[in-house]
Write a protein that holds these residues in place. Sequence first.
Motif, PDB file in Angstrom:
ATOM      1  N   HIS A  45       0.817  -1.217   0.000  1.00 19.21           N
ATOM      2  CA  HIS A  45       0.000   0.000   0.000  1.00 19.21           C
ATOM      3  C   HIS A  45       0.851   1.267   0.000  1.00 19.21           C
ATOM      4  O   HIS A  45       0.562   2.217  -0.719  1.00 19.21           O
ATOM      5  CB  HIS A  45      -0.962   0.006   1.178  1.00 19.21           C
ATOM      6  N   ALA A  50      -0.491   5.013  -0.862  1.00 14.89           N
ATOM      7  CA  ALA A  50      -1.587   5.127   0.102  1.00 14.89           C
ATOM      8  C   ALA A  50      -1.151   5.902   1.341  1.00 14.89           C
ATOM      9  O   ALA A  50       0.034   6.064   1.624  1.00 14.89           O
ATOM     10  CB  ALA A  50      -2.069   3.740   0.521  1.00 14.89           C
ATOM     11  N   TRP A  53      -4.111   5.317   7.284  1.00 15.66           N
ATOM     12  CA  TRP A  53      -5.307   6.070   7.610  1.00 15.66           C
ATOM     13  C   TRP A  53      -5.837   5.863   9.020  1.00 15.66           C
ATOM     14  O   TRP A  53      -6.132   6.800   9.747  1.00 15.66           O
ATOM     15  CB  TRP A  53      -6.398   5.750   6.589  1.00 15.66           C
ATOM     16  N   ARG A  54      -5.995   4.604   9.427  1.00 19.23           N
ATOM     17  CA  ARG A  54      -6.650   4.351  10.715  1.00 19.23           C
ATOM     18  C   ARG A  54      -6.162   3.028  11.286  1.00 19.23           C
ATOM     19  O   ARG A  54      -5.872   2.093  10.556  1.00 19.23           O
ATOM     20  CB  ARG A  54      -8.156   4.296  10.503  1.00 19.23           C
ATOM     21  N   ASN A  75      -6.031   0.477   8.245  1.00 21.31           N
ATOM     22  CA  ASN A  75      -6.670   0.839   6.982  1.00 21.31           C
ATOM     23  C   ASN A  75      -5.756   1.802   6.254  1.00 21.31           C
ATOM     24  O   ASN A  75      -5.185   2.709   6.865  1.00 21.31           O
ATOM     25  CB  ASN A  75      -8.009   1.546   7.194  1.00 21.31           C
ATOM     26  N   TYR A  76      -5.617   1.590   4.965  1.00 23.80           N
ATOM     27  CA  TYR A  76      -4.864   2.492   4.102  1.00 23.80           C
ATOM     28  C   TYR A  76      -5.860   3.169   3.181  1.00 23.80           C
ATOM     29  O   TYR A  76      -6.805   2.544   2.707  1.00 23.80           O
ATOM     30  CB  TYR A  76      -3.811   1.718   3.296  1.00 23.80           C
ATOM     31  N   ARG A  77      -5.649   4.445   2.932  1.00 23.15           N
ATOM     32  CA  ARG A  77      -6.577   5.200   2.099  1.00 23.15           C
ATOM     33  C   ARG A  77      -5.811   5.809   0.928  1.00 23.15           C
ATOM     34  O   ARG A  77      -4.696   6.290   1.081  1.00 23.15           O
ATOM     35  CB  ARG A  77      -7.231   6.309   2.924  1.00 23.15           C
ATOM     36  N   TYR A  78      -6.439   5.785  -0.234  1.00 24.56           N
ATOM     37  CA  TYR A  78      -5.824   6.319  -1.445  1.00 24.56           C
ATOM     38  C   TYR A  78      -6.516   7.619  -1.847  1.00 24.56           C
ATOM     39  O   TYR A  78      -7.735   7.646  -1.995  1.00 24.56           O
ATOM     40  CB  TYR A  78      -5.947   5.317  -2.601  1.00 24.56           C
ATOM     41  N   TYR A  79      -5.726   8.664  -1.981  1.00 27.74           N
ATOM     42  CA  TYR A  79      -6.181   9.914  -2.584  1.00 27.74           C
ATOM     43  C   TYR A  79      -5.503   9.965  -3.944  1.00 27.74           C
ATOM     44  O   TYR A  79      -4.280  10.129  -4.021  1.00 27.74           O
ATOM     45  CB  TYR A  79      -5.763  11.124  -1.734  1.00 27.74           C
ATOM     46  N   THR A  83      -1.281   9.931  -4.831  1.00 24.31           N
ATOM     47  CA  THR A  83      -0.604   8.635  -4.869  1.00 24.31           C
ATOM     48  C   THR A  83       0.785   8.716  -5.492  1.00 24.31           C
ATOM     49  O   THR A  83       1.722   8.087  -4.994  1.00 24.31           O
ATOM     50  CB  THR A  83      -1.445   7.564  -5.593  1.00 24.31           C
ATOM     51  N   SER A  99      -2.452   9.798   8.370  1.00 26.43           N
ATOM     52  CA  SER A  99      -3.567  10.688   8.703  1.00 26.43           C
ATOM     53  C   SER A  99      -3.258  11.458   9.979  1.00 26.43           C
ATOM     54  O   SER A  99      -2.353  11.113  10.746  1.00 26.43           O
ATOM     55  CB  SER A  99      -4.843   9.880   8.892  1.00 26.43           C
TER      56      SER A  99
END
Length: 115
Positions: A45, A50, A53-54, A75-79, A83, A99
């Motif tokens: 990730h 990524a 994130w949480r 949790n990984y988040r993609y913007y 990226t 985050s």
Amino acid sequence: MRLCAWYLYGEKHRGYALNPVANFHLQNGAVIAPRLRLNPVANFHLQNGAVMWRINWMADSSLKGLTSSCGLMVNYRYYLEETGPNSISYLGSKNIKASEQILSLVAQFQNNSKL
């Protein structure tokens, strides 16, 4: 959670949060490239840009989840617009984008820790 955040953010950034296979081989005298030391899911990730994130408490309460990560999951988040730069930053200098929640937990740990 603060210690977990520090481990995931701080120690992985330094290359010390090793996956179990890397730990085994290092303990038996092997030399492993720093890029291969991270948990493969995190590495996947983060290489792809990524954001960490949480952290989720008791997200995996199976025997395997409790044994390998005390039930914690990330949790990984993609913007999409971030990226590319995130990936380049991680691959070049192991800079992990996280985050505000993660960074706040890391700061709390650093302020209260004697490590």
